[in-house]
Design a protein around this motif. Structure first.
Motif, PDB file in Angstrom:
ATOM      1  N   PRO A 138       0.829  -1.206   0.000  1.00 44.73           N
ATOM      2  CA  PRO A 138       0.000   0.000   0.000  1.00 44.73           C
ATOM      3  C   PRO A 138       0.867   1.262   0.000  1.00 44.73           C
ATOM      4  CG  PRO A 138      -0.855  -1.598   1.567  1.00 44.73           C
ATOM      5  CD  PRO A 138       0.464  -2.126   1.094  1.00 44.73           C
ATOM      6  N   GLY A 139       0.447   2.233  -0.822  1.00 40.67           N
ATOM      7  CA  GLY A 139       1.183   3.483  -0.933  1.00 40.67           C
ATOM      8  C   GLY A 139       2.087   3.565  -2.137  1.00 40.67           C
ATOM      9  N   ASN A 170      -1.743   1.524  -4.969  1.00 40.39           N
ATOM     10  CA  ASN A 170      -2.098   0.355  -4.162  1.00 40.39           C
ATOM     11  C   ASN A 170      -2.596   0.821  -2.796  1.00 40.39           C
ATOM     12  OD1 ASN A 170      -1.980  -1.910  -2.377  1.00 40.39           O
ATOM     13  ND2 ASN A 170      -0.458  -2.902  -3.667  1.00 40.39           N
ATOM     14  N   ILE A 171      -3.829   0.402  -2.422  1.00 36.53           N
ATOM     15  CA  ILE A 171      -4.388   0.775  -1.109  1.00 36.53           C
ATOM     16  C   ILE A 171      -4.621  -0.444  -0.217  1.00 36.53           C
ATOM     17  CG2 ILE A 171      -5.421   2.922  -1.921  1.00 36.53           C
ATOM     18  CD1 ILE A 171      -8.127   1.449  -2.071  1.00 36.53           C
ATOM     19  N   SER A 214     -12.640   7.491  -3.014  1.00 32.49           N
ATOM     20  CA  SER A 214     -12.169   8.856  -3.179  1.00 32.49           C
ATOM     21  C   SER A 214     -13.363   9.798  -3.250  1.00 32.49           C
ATOM     22  CB  SER A 214     -11.355   8.983  -4.478  1.00 32.49           C
ATOM     23  OG  SER A 214     -11.236  10.321  -4.889  1.00 32.49           O
ATOM     24  N   THR A 245     -12.213   3.443  -7.568  1.00 31.25           N
ATOM     25  CA  THR A 245     -11.590   2.341  -6.836  1.00 31.25           C
ATOM     26  C   THR A 245     -11.540   1.130  -7.754  1.00 31.25           C
ATOM     27  OG1 THR A 245     -12.456   3.187  -4.746  1.00 31.25           O
ATOM     28  CG2 THR A 245     -11.691   0.914  -4.777  1.00 31.25           C
ATOM     29  N   ALA A 259      -6.998  -0.699  -5.401  1.00 32.94           N
ATOM     30  CA  ALA A 259      -6.207   0.480  -5.749  1.00 32.94           C
ATOM     31  C   ALA A 259      -7.138   1.652  -6.022  1.00 32.94           C
ATOM     32  CB  ALA A 259      -5.345   0.200  -6.979  1.00 32.94           C
ATOM     33  N   ALA A 318      -5.617   9.418  -0.422  1.00 28.37           N
ATOM     34  CA  ALA A 318      -5.008   8.291   0.279  1.00 28.37           C
ATOM     35  C   ALA A 318      -4.379   8.711   1.600  1.00 28.37           C
ATOM     36  CB  ALA A 318      -3.960   7.625  -0.611  1.00 28.37           C
TER      37      ALA A 318
END
Length: 503
Positions: free
Chosen positions: A265-266, A281-282, A289, A295, A308, A406
């Motif tokens: 993630p990130g 990548n989340i 959002s 998404t 993501a 994010a």
């Protein structure tokens, strides 16, 4: 990319990259080294302004042709092939005959805007919020559901064939897999299914209520499998003496994220293709959002999803193709870098590439492209430079929103795609975003991502960590422009966009 497995490498993977402009066949060894590639372009069909179609039968023929040409140059590879992996232009949809596999209408391309009125009606009726909650997506004609609605309204004969089971619906991966397996496999992967507006990204399944909303028979949709699953076997239309398993299927942007090793993630990447897709990548949980990003299902491996945030721009490479094919300002894409550096700046010229509307963060499908700020001194070089800079500004639009939504500070971004070889564009992206940009040395990252997924499915790699440890070559572009200058240029871009939206 360096090969770390040395002379012991025997296994090779044939990757098919079915993109918006061409179909490529690419050979990789199990160390991720590109051995050879070939490409066969297909026709771009524009029946009306804002409409874009492809001949899916032509694309299937070109898939076989590309594979045949590549293997003819590399005859020894036929003995070492372990699988065929597939990556594809997402959101392009085709209705085809179940018995023959032949398309019953031209494929409707992701760029096509013919579903705009249907999307507007659904939004006005208040469906936007729950559709977004289920799918992660905005009701927009970028995604194929509304275009299927349009097609089935215009062609009731196709609707009847879908209802009776005589016809099927598929994204380009589904269509090619169906043809390559002689109709034995009717399947897609989660990354492609999740781009249709018909798929529940929480349940990882087709959604009956979404299908009803768009008037799409759910029985005509493909089985959904993990990206590292097996999708049947193919002999490539009789080309191969032994059948080859199809393992590793992933939409092109997610495949590039996978190839960039954005497994944590990130981590983020931008793919410069016909359009651009930025993915962040989340992790394993769905997040949303509030600023126009969608998404996405990044991938599903062995039943475990990764999600993501994605921002989409419609015209990147297509803008450069427009300079060449419609205006005749250049003869080759490679000329753009020399022209851009022939002038110190654009002379105040901005090119807003809203040829088929503006996507994230504006989501204005009715917007149209414009060249703003022309003066009597404006020359060809200024317009070409403005076209390249316009691509960079759209990237900043999305990266800024990604970082905000994010809650992350993005230290750098990975870049891939054909435009990565344009050093002026890469440097300007780094300058105007004020972030380092790591441009992959290998332009074929979507194909590499699919090949990695295939090798993972075959057990050649035991985990994504093993893939992450492979060499990852890139050129890093660090910001050279003063922040104040970058901000002033970007402010001019925002003014140009406002002019376009006001028009």
């Amino acid at each position: 990319m360096d090969n770390t497995l040395g002379a012991s490498v025997l296994k090779t993977i044939l990757a098919i990259d079915q993109s918006t402009s061409a179909t490529k066949a690419i050979l990789f060894n199990e160390g991720g080294e590109l051995l050879d590639k070939t490409a066969v372009p297909h026709a771009q069909l524009y029946p009306q302004p804002g409409w874009v179609e492809h001949d899916a039968a032509e694309i299937y023929r070109h898939t076989l042709q590309a594979a045949a040409d590549l293997l003819a140059r590399n005859p020894a590879a036929a003995d070492t092939l372990v699988c065929l992996s597939l990556t594809n232009q997402r959101e392009t949809i085709v209705v085809f005959d179940k018995a023959s596999g032949e398309p019953l209408h031209n494929a409707i391309v992701w760029q096509c805007r013919r579903g705009g009125a249907i999307c507007a009606e659904l939004e006005a009726a208040g469906h936007g919020a729950w559709v977004r909650q289920r799918t992660g997506l905005k009701i927009d004609t970028y995604f194929p559901a509304s275009k299927l609605t349009w097609l089935l309204e215009q062609r009731p004969d196709l609707r009847q064939k879908l209802l009776t089971g005589e016809a099927l619906i598929g994204t380009m991966d589904t269509y090619l897999i169906y043809r390559l397996t002689h109709g034995r496999t009717f399947a897609t992967d989660h990354t492609n299914a999740s781009r249709t507006l018909l798929f529940d990204i929480h349940q990882l399944a087709w959604d009956a209520e979404l299908c009803q909303l768009f008037g799409v028979p759910p029985t005509a949709l493909a089985e959904v499998r993990d990206s590292n699953a097996c999708f049947g076997e193919t002999d490539l239309g009789g080309l191969l003496a032994r059948p080859l398993p199809i393992v590793g299927v992933m939409g092109d942007s997610q495949a590039a994220l996978f190839a960039q090793r954005c497994f944590t993630p990130g981590s983020a990447k931008v793919t410069f293709g016909t359009g651009s897709s930025l993915l962040l990548n989340i992790g394993p949980q769905v997040a949303y959002s509030d600023n126009g990003l969608v998404t996405a299902v990044a991938w599903v491996l062995n039943g475990e999803p990764t999600y993501a945030l994605e921002g989409i721009t419609n015209f990147t490479g297509a803008t450069i193709a427009w300079l060449r094919d419609q205006l005749g300002l250049i003869q080759t894409v490679a000329e753009t870098e020399g022209l851009a550096t022939a002038v110190p700046d654009t002379g105040g010229v901005y090119l807003v590439p809203a040829f088929v509307g503006l996507s994230a963060p504006y989501w204005q499908p009715q917007a149209r492209a414009a060249i703003v700020g022309l003066t009597p001194s404006s020359a060809k070089a200024h317009v070409v430079r403005a076209a390249l800079e316009g691509i960079a500004y759209t990237i900043r639009d999305v990266l800024d929103l990604m970082a905000q939504d994010a809650g992350l500070v993005l230290q750098h971004a990975h870049a891939d795609g054909g435009a990565g070889s344009n050093h002026f564009l890469m440097q300007f992206v780094a300058d105007v975003t004020q972030r380092p940009l790591r441009a992959a040395n290998l332009p074929e990252l979507s194909a590499l991502g699919a090949a990695f997924a295939g090798a993972l499915g075959l057990g050649i790699y035991g985990s994504t960590m093993a893939i992450a440890q492979l060499p990852h070559g890139y050129v890093e572009f660090t910001p050279l422009m003063e922040t104040a200058v970058a901000e002033a240029l970007y402010a001019g871009w925002r003014r140009a966009v406002r002019q376009v939206l006001a028009g």
